[in-house]
Write a protein that holds these residues in place. Structure first.
Motif, PDB file in Angstrom:
ATOM      1  N   LEU A  96     -48.492 -11.888  18.954  1.00 12.92           N
ATOM      2  CA  LEU A  96     -47.091 -12.122  18.671  1.00 12.92           C
ATOM      3  C   LEU A  96     -46.378 -12.720  19.875  1.00 12.92           C
ATOM      4  N   GLU A  97     -46.740 -12.270  21.080  1.00  8.36           N
ATOM      5  CA  GLU A  97     -46.101 -12.792  22.277  1.00  8.36           C
ATOM      6  C   GLU A  97     -46.389 -14.266  22.452  1.00  8.36           C
ATOM      7  N   GLN A  98     -47.610 -14.683  22.116  1.00  8.75           N
ATOM      8  CA  GLN A  98     -47.945 -16.096  22.230  1.00  8.75           C
ATOM      9  C   GLN A  98     -47.272 -16.896  21.131  1.00  8.75           C
ATOM     10  N   GLN A  99     -47.166 -16.299  19.954  1.00  4.85           N
ATOM     11  CA  GLN A  99     -46.608 -17.036  18.830  1.00  4.85           C
ATOM     12  C   GLN A  99     -45.105 -17.185  18.937  1.00  4.85           C
ATOM     13  N   ALA A 100     -44.441 -16.177  19.419  1.00  2.00           N
ATOM     14  CA  ALA A 100     -42.991 -16.188  19.398  1.00  2.00           C
ATOM     15  C   ALA A 100     -42.403 -15.848  20.749  1.00  2.00           C
ATOM     16  N   LEU A 139     -34.383 -18.307   8.450  1.00  2.00           N
ATOM     17  CA  LEU A 139     -34.219 -18.140   9.885  1.00  2.00           C
ATOM     18  C   LEU A 139     -32.763 -17.805  10.238  1.00  2.00           C
ATOM     19  N   THR A 140     -31.820 -18.418   9.531  1.00  2.00           N
ATOM     20  CA  THR A 140     -30.415 -18.133   9.781  1.00  2.00           C
ATOM     21  C   THR A 140     -30.055 -16.713   9.348  1.00  2.00           C
ATOM     22  N   SER A 141     -30.635 -16.263   8.244  1.00  4.34           N
ATOM     23  CA  SER A 141     -30.403 -14.895   7.794  1.00  4.34           C
ATOM     24  C   SER A 141     -30.917 -13.884   8.814  1.00  4.34           C
ATOM     25  N   ALA A 142     -32.109 -14.138   9.365  1.00  6.66           N
ATOM     26  CA  ALA A 142     -32.671 -13.246  10.379  1.00  6.66           C
ATOM     27  C   ALA A 142     -31.801 -13.238  11.631  1.00  6.66           C
ATOM     28  N   ALA A 143     -31.275 -14.401  12.013  1.00  2.00           N
ATOM     29  CA  ALA A 143     -30.413 -14.494  13.191  1.00  2.00           C
ATOM     30  C   ALA A 143     -29.129 -13.698  12.982  1.00  2.00           C
ATOM     31  N   ALA A 144     -28.546 -13.789  11.793  1.00  2.00           N
ATOM     32  CA  ALA A 144     -27.308 -13.071  11.508  1.00  2.00           C
ATOM     33  C   ALA A 144     -27.510 -11.564  11.583  1.00  2.00           C
ATOM     34  N   THR A 145     -28.628 -11.095  11.033  1.00  2.00           N
ATOM     35  CA  THR A 145     -28.930  -9.666  11.079  1.00  2.00           C
ATOM     36  C   THR A 145     -29.055  -9.176  12.508  1.00  2.00           C
ATOM     37  N   HIS A 146     -29.747  -9.931  13.340  1.00  2.00           N
ATOM     38  CA  HIS A 146     -29.972  -9.486  14.713  1.00  2.00           C
ATOM     39  C   HIS A 146     -28.704  -9.604  15.556  1.00  2.00           C
ATOM     40  N   SER A 158     -32.702  -2.362  16.345  1.00  2.00           N
ATOM     41  CA  SER A 158     -32.495  -0.921  16.462  1.00  2.00           C
ATOM     42  C   SER A 158     -33.684  -0.136  15.928  1.00  2.00           C
ATOM     43  N   ASP A 159     -34.405  -0.729  14.995  1.00  2.00           N
ATOM     44  CA  ASP A 159     -35.581  -0.077  14.406  1.00  2.00           C
ATOM     45  C   ASP A 159     -36.870  -0.454  15.120  1.00  2.00           C
ATOM     46  N   GLY A 160     -36.760  -1.144  16.258  1.00  2.00           N
ATOM     47  CA  GLY A 160     -37.945  -1.542  17.016  1.00  2.00           C
ATOM     48  C   GLY A 160     -38.554  -2.857  16.567  1.00  2.00           C
ATOM     49  N   SER A 161     -37.905  -3.544  15.630  1.00  2.00           N
ATOM     50  CA  SER A 161     -38.464  -4.795  15.107  1.00  2.00           C
ATOM     51  C   SER A 161     -38.413  -5.900  16.148  1.00  2.00           C
ATOM     52  N   SER A 162     -39.410  -6.769  16.092  1.00  2.00           N
ATOM     53  CA  SER A 162     -39.478  -7.942  16.959  1.00  2.00           C
ATOM     54  C   SER A 162     -38.887  -9.136  16.211  1.00  2.00           C
ATOM     55  N   PRO A 163     -38.657 -10.256  16.899  1.00  2.00           N
ATOM     56  CA  PRO A 163     -38.163 -11.444  16.191  1.00  2.00           C
ATOM     57  C   PRO A 163     -39.066 -11.869  15.045  1.00  2.00           C
ATOM     58  N   ILE A 164     -40.360 -11.796  15.242  1.00  2.00           N
ATOM     59  CA  ILE A 164     -41.265 -12.242  14.183  1.00  2.00           C
ATOM     60  C   ILE A 164     -41.264 -11.269  13.012  1.00  2.00           C
ATOM     61  N   ASP A 165     -41.058  -9.972  13.284  1.00  2.00           N
ATOM     62  CA  ASP A 165     -40.900  -9.008  12.191  1.00  2.00           C
ATOM     63  C   ASP A 165     -39.712  -9.402  11.319  1.00  2.00           C
ATOM     64  N   ARG A 166     -38.612  -9.758  11.971  1.00  2.00           N
ATOM     65  CA  ARG A 166     -37.382 -10.047  11.227  1.00  2.00           C
ATOM     66  C   ARG A 166     -37.497 -11.308  10.387  1.00  2.00           C
TER      67      ARG A 166
END
Length: 210
Positions: free
Chosen positions: A197-201, A88-95, A110-118
């Motif tokens: 995804l909207e409900q999950q995240a 989770l920390t790695s995903a946060a750093a990337t975003h 930038s590639d259209g990814s959502s938080p759950i994708d990351r």
């Protein structure tokens, strides 16, 4: 949200949070990696605003301070504490870095990814609860206070299911900070496998006062 927990969007709530987190807030201002003197306090009891510089050596301390501050507020409401989770920390750093590139505090890459994708990309297999982001010049504790003072971001931070914490930032040369915090639970899966995804995240962003 747990029964009996009332969410306010008011100056009184922010004042109460600042009082609760005052020791951590002062520590953030003193140990900003600049080696400067103890921060001066203004008439409102808050440190006078200055550029908050973060060095690589400060990272463990700042991450621990964010975790401890969040857990202080969660425990006041009878919620279990959260602990850092590497993916989770790695995903946060990337975003956080990507938000700087986009010059926009929001939840899509930038590639259209959502938080759950990351979080899936970095191997997180738990239940992703949500993400909060910010573009600011404030310390991590001041940013947390701003998040907790708003209904949508507070709902994520105070989710009773949260166990896993991801928190990172990117600082531009001018001192601007892009913070990202995500929460999840490695042990809890959605009861409905078809959950969207909207409900999950749920996601929420804010721009704390600069």
């Amino acid at each position: 949200m747990p029964d009996g927990l009332v969410i306010h969007r008011s100056p009184m709530l922010r004042t109460a949070l600042l009082s609760l987190l005052a020791p951590l807030l002062l520590a953030a201002c003193v140990s900003s990696g600049t080696g400067g003197p103890v921060a001066q306090l203004g008439p409102d009891g808050r440190p006078v605003q200055s550029v908050y510089r973060i060095s690589d050596a400060d990272i463990p301390e700042i991450q621990a301070r964010m975790r401890d501050a969040l857990n202080t507020v969660r425990q006041q409401s009878g919620l279990m504490p959260v602990e850092f989770q590497v993916a989770l920390t790695s995903a946060a750093a990337t975003h956080a870095r990507d938000m700087s590139v986009q010059a926009r505090p929001w939840h899509f890459g930038s590639d259209g990814s959502s938080p759950i994708d990351r979080v899936h990309r970095v191997g997180y297999t738990g239940y992703f609860i949500g993400e909060v982001v910010s573009e600011t010049y404030e310390t991590e504790v001041e940013t947390l206070t701003a998040w907790l003072s708003q209904e949508d971001t507070r709902a994520i931070l105070m989710d009773p299911r949260a166990q896993d914490l991801g928190f990172a930032w990117y600082q531009e040369p001018n001192g601007k900070l892009w913070y990202v915090l995500g929460l999840g639970n490695s042990a809890t899966m959605p009861t409905n496998a078809a959950q969207t995804l909207e409900q999950q995240a749920p996601v929420a962003d804010t721009r704390p006062n600069r």
